[in-house]
Design a protein around this motif. Structure first.
Motif, PDB file in Angstrom:
ATOM      1  N   VAL A  92       0.942  -1.242  -0.152  1.00  0.00           N
ATOM      2  CA  VAL A  92      -0.066  -0.057  -0.064  1.00  0.00           C
ATOM      3  C   VAL A  92       1.141   1.225  -0.059  1.00  0.00           C
ATOM      4  CG1 VAL A  92      -1.948   1.312   1.212  1.00  0.00           C
ATOM      5  CG2 VAL A  92      -1.794  -1.393   1.171  1.00  0.00           C
ATOM      6  N   TYR A  93       0.720   1.955  -0.852  1.00  0.00           N
ATOM      7  CA  TYR A  93       1.412   3.327  -1.086  1.00  0.00           C
ATOM      8  C   TYR A  93       0.677   4.643  -0.493  1.00  0.00           C
ATOM      9  CZ  TYR A  93       4.746   0.612  -3.868  1.00  0.00           C
ATOM     10  OH  TYR A  93       5.776   0.022  -4.401  1.00  0.00           O
ATOM     11  N   TYR A  94       1.404   5.312   0.343  1.00  0.00           N
ATOM     12  CA  TYR A  94       0.978   6.543   1.051  1.00  0.00           C
ATOM     13  C   TYR A  94       1.843   7.778   0.707  1.00  0.00           C
ATOM     14  CZ  TYR A  94      -1.064   2.921   4.226  1.00  0.00           C
ATOM     15  OH  TYR A  94      -1.643   1.882   4.612  1.00  0.00           O
ATOM     16  N   CYS A  95       1.329   8.843   0.554  1.00  0.00           N
ATOM     17  CA  CYS A  95       2.095  10.068   0.562  1.00  0.00           C
ATOM     18  C   CYS A  95       1.772  11.285   1.948  1.00  0.00           C
ATOM     19  CB  CYS A  95       1.705  10.762  -0.714  1.00  0.00           C
ATOM     20  SG  CYS A  95      -0.240  11.531  -0.537  1.00  0.00           S
ATOM     21  N   ASN A  96       2.855  11.848   1.980  1.00  0.00           N
ATOM     22  CA  ASN A  96       2.669  12.990   3.190  1.00  0.00           C
ATOM     23  C   ASN A  96       3.633  14.050   2.832  1.00  0.00           C
ATOM     24  OD1 ASN A  96       2.150  13.991   5.678  1.00  0.00           O
ATOM     25  ND2 ASN A  96       1.265  11.990   6.240  1.00  0.00           N
ATOM     26  N   VAL A  97       3.644  15.173   3.649  1.00  0.00           N
ATOM     27  CA  VAL A  97       4.462  15.952   3.569  1.00  0.00           C
ATOM     28  C   VAL A  97       6.012  15.232   4.284  1.00  0.00           C
ATOM     29  CG1 VAL A  97       3.141  17.992   3.612  1.00  0.00           C
ATOM     30  CG2 VAL A  97       3.845  17.106   5.626  1.00  0.00           C
ATOM     31  N   TYR A  98       6.996  15.922   4.088  1.00  0.00           N
ATOM     32  CA  TYR A  98       8.084  15.528   4.750  1.00  0.00           C
ATOM     33  C   TYR A  98       8.798  16.415   5.753  1.00  0.00           C
ATOM     34  CZ  TYR A  98      12.469  12.714   5.916  1.00  0.00           C
ATOM     35  OH  TYR A  98      13.596  12.315   6.450  1.00  0.00           O
ATOM     36  N   PRO A  99       9.030  16.345   6.868  1.00  0.00           N
ATOM     37  CA  PRO A  99       8.642  15.040   7.456  1.00  0.00           C
ATOM     38  C   PRO A  99       7.236  14.805   7.689  1.00  0.00           C
ATOM     39  CG  PRO A  99       9.500  16.667   9.151  1.00  0.00           C
ATOM     40  CD  PRO A  99       9.851  17.151   7.872  1.00  0.00           C
ATOM     41  N   PRO A 100       6.706  13.591   7.855  1.00  0.00           N
ATOM     42  CA  PRO A 100       5.173  13.552   7.876  1.00  0.00           C
ATOM     43  C   PRO A 100       4.676  14.088   9.251  1.00  0.00           C
ATOM     44  CG  PRO A 100       6.510  11.432   7.308  1.00  0.00           C
ATOM     45  CD  PRO A 100       7.504  12.417   7.766  1.00  0.00           C
TER      46      PRO A 100
END
Length: 114
Positions: A92-100
């Motif tokens: 399962v692929y997820y996105c977020n800002v970094y750092p999450p």
């Protein structure tokens, strides 16, 4: 609160390609580094690729040369182009800002199987 919505996953044969999208709400998208993570069944979530606000990119060794991360600030969307997919890319692929720091979305399932 920023909402992140991943899409574009599916079932693909080994060697195939998929393009994932990450749509982010809010006006802060262009100011943040964005990152894709993946989580295989029974494993911890791991960083796959990152793109800075300025457009610099970096990748996990396991996907270098096969995956490409990009972003469209006008659309507040990040992308992950995945080529030459292997069974071990199944996750399962997820996105977020970094750092999450925002709530994780539902993710998008990628299954690589013949």
């Amino acid at each position: 609160q920023v909402q992140l919505v991943e899409s574009g996953g599916g079932l693909v044969q080994p060697g195939g390609s998929l393009r994932l999208s990450c749509a982010a709400s809010g006006s802060i998208f262009s100011l943040n580094d964005m990152v894709w993570y993946r989580q295989a069944l029974g494993q911890e979530r791991r960083l796959v690729a990152i793109i800075t606000a300025g457009g610099s990119t970096n990748y996990a060794d396991s996907v270098k040369g096969r995956f490409t991360i990009s972003r469209d600030n006008a659309k507040s969307t990040a992308y992950l182009q995945m080529n030459s997919l292997k069974a071990e890319d199944t996750a399962v692929y997820y996105c977020n800002v970094y750092p999450p720091r925002f709530d994780w979305g539902q993710g998008t399932q990628v299954t690589v199987s013949s």
